[in-house]
Enzyme design. Structure first.
Site, short mmCIF file in Angstrom:
data_model
loop_
_atom_site.label_atom_id
_atom_site.label_comp_id
_atom_site.label_asym_id
_atom_site.label_seq_id
_atom_site.Cartn_x
_atom_site.Cartn_y
_atom_site.Cartn_z
N ASP A 104 32.88 33.81 39.14
CA ASP A 104 33.06 34.97 40.21
C ASP A 104 34.35 35.65 40.06
O ASP A 104 34.55 36.80 40.17
CB ASP A 104 32.89 34.21 41.81
N ASP A 107 41.40 34.44 38.32
CA ASP A 107 42.66 34.57 39.24
C ASP A 107 43.75 34.47 38.45
O ASP A 107 44.26 35.32 37.63
CB ASP A 107 42.65 33.65 40.50
N ASP A 163 34.45 32.93 48.98
CA ASP A 163 34.66 32.29 50.50
C ASP A 163 36.04 32.28 50.80
O ASP A 163 37.07 32.33 50.07
CB ASP A 163 34.00 30.91 50.56
P1 IMP Z 1 41.73 30.46 38.77
O1 IMP Z 1 41.55 29.21 38.04
O2 IMP Z 1 43.15 30.53 39.38
O3 IMP Z 1 41.59 31.72 37.84
O4 IMP Z 1 40.85 30.62 40.01
C1 IMP Z 1 39.52 31.04 39.91
C2 IMP Z 1 38.87 30.74 41.10
O5 IMP Z 1 39.53 30.79 42.29
C3 IMP Z 1 37.47 31.39 41.28
O6 IMP Z 1 36.59 30.99 40.66
C4 IMP Z 1 37.57 31.61 42.69
O7 IMP Z 1 36.44 30.55 43.13
C5 IMP Z 1 38.95 31.19 43.17
N1 IMP Z 1 39.47 32.33 43.65
C6 IMP Z 1 40.50 33.33 43.24
N2 IMP Z 1 40.74 34.19 44.06
C7 IMP Z 1 40.00 34.48 45.11
C8 IMP Z 1 40.00 35.07 46.15
O8 IMP Z 1 40.63 36.11 46.33
N3 IMP Z 1 38.99 34.73 47.19
C9 IMP Z 1 38.14 33.60 46.99
N4 IMP Z 1 38.08 32.80 45.98
C10 IMP Z 1 39.00 33.31 44.97
MG MG Z 2 34.93 30.14 40.54
#
Ligand code: IMP
Ligand code: MG
Length: 181
Positions: A104, A107, A163
């Site tokens: 999805d 980040d 979410d």
């Molecule tokens: P990362 O490991 O920091 O790249 O985080 C990725 C995961 O964090 C994604 O798969 C999302 O499920 C969640 N995530 C990151 N940003 C958002 C946001 O703005 N809203 C909701 N979920 C987020």
């Molecule tokens: Mg995710």
């Protein structure tokens, strides 16, 4: 709806379902061009990617593809929790497979960095990433998104599968946290 309230916080409309689907369409075309004559395994990362996965899979033209779903780390409140401890639900041998992760949101990139490495260490022939959303200014890990959907500012969003403490996943449109309120 122009704005919504979830757990007492206000979110305003950022992108409509039809705008999001245009971005999905572009991803789907690229994936179809790259994989039409191959046998990729799409691995969708639940829960957040369920809506992107459905919209993407409806639009790809890859006759011999497989799709499975996994769950990885959890994401609490408005901050990423970091390292993935394990992958649940992968009932397939991925050795020698051309894997496309369907995610999805990238980040910090932590989740995808760990998952790509895990799949490579398990012998995947190649591992590509399709991510509906990504936040370029938040990226901290060396992750390449092969099939990017839509770039976002470094703000918290909900809807289209994403979410806020489990609310808002079902919304067809994308909303951003309204910090002005
Ligand atoms: P990362 O490991 O920091 O790249 O985080 C990725 C995961 O964090 C994604 O798969 C999302 O499920 C969640 N995530 C990151 N940003 C958002 C946001 O703005 N809203 C909701 N979920 C987020
Ligand atoms: Mg995710």
């Amino acid at each position: 709806m122009e704005s919504i309230t979830l757990h007492g916080k206000t979110f305003k409309l950022l992108a409509s379902h039809s705008e999001l689907c245009k971005a999905v369409e572009i991803c789907a075309e690229k994936i179809s061009a790259d994989f039409h004559s191959k046998e990729p395994l799409f691995i969708s990362v639940l829960n957040g990617s369920f809506m992107f996965t459905a919209e993407l899979m409806k639009r790809i033209d890859v006759p011999k593809c497989e799709l499975c779903f996994v769950k990885v780390s959890s994401y609490q409140d408005m901050e990423s929790t970091g390292i993935i401890s394990h992958v649940i639900g992968l009932n397939r041998n991925i050795e020698g497979r051309e894997v496309v992760i369907v995610e999805d949101m990238v980040d910090s990139g932590c989740s995808m960095y760990n998952l790509v490495n895990k799949f490579k260490s398990e012998g995947a022939k190649s591992v590509k990433i399709a991510s509906m959303f990504y936040k370029p200014d938040a990226l901290k890990y060396p992750v390449v998104i092969d099939y990017p959907g839509m770039a976002l500012e470094n703000d918290f969003v909900v809807g289209f599968g994403l979410d806020y403490n489990e609310y808002g996943r079902q919304l067809p449109d994308l909303y951003v946290l309204d910090n002005d309120i």
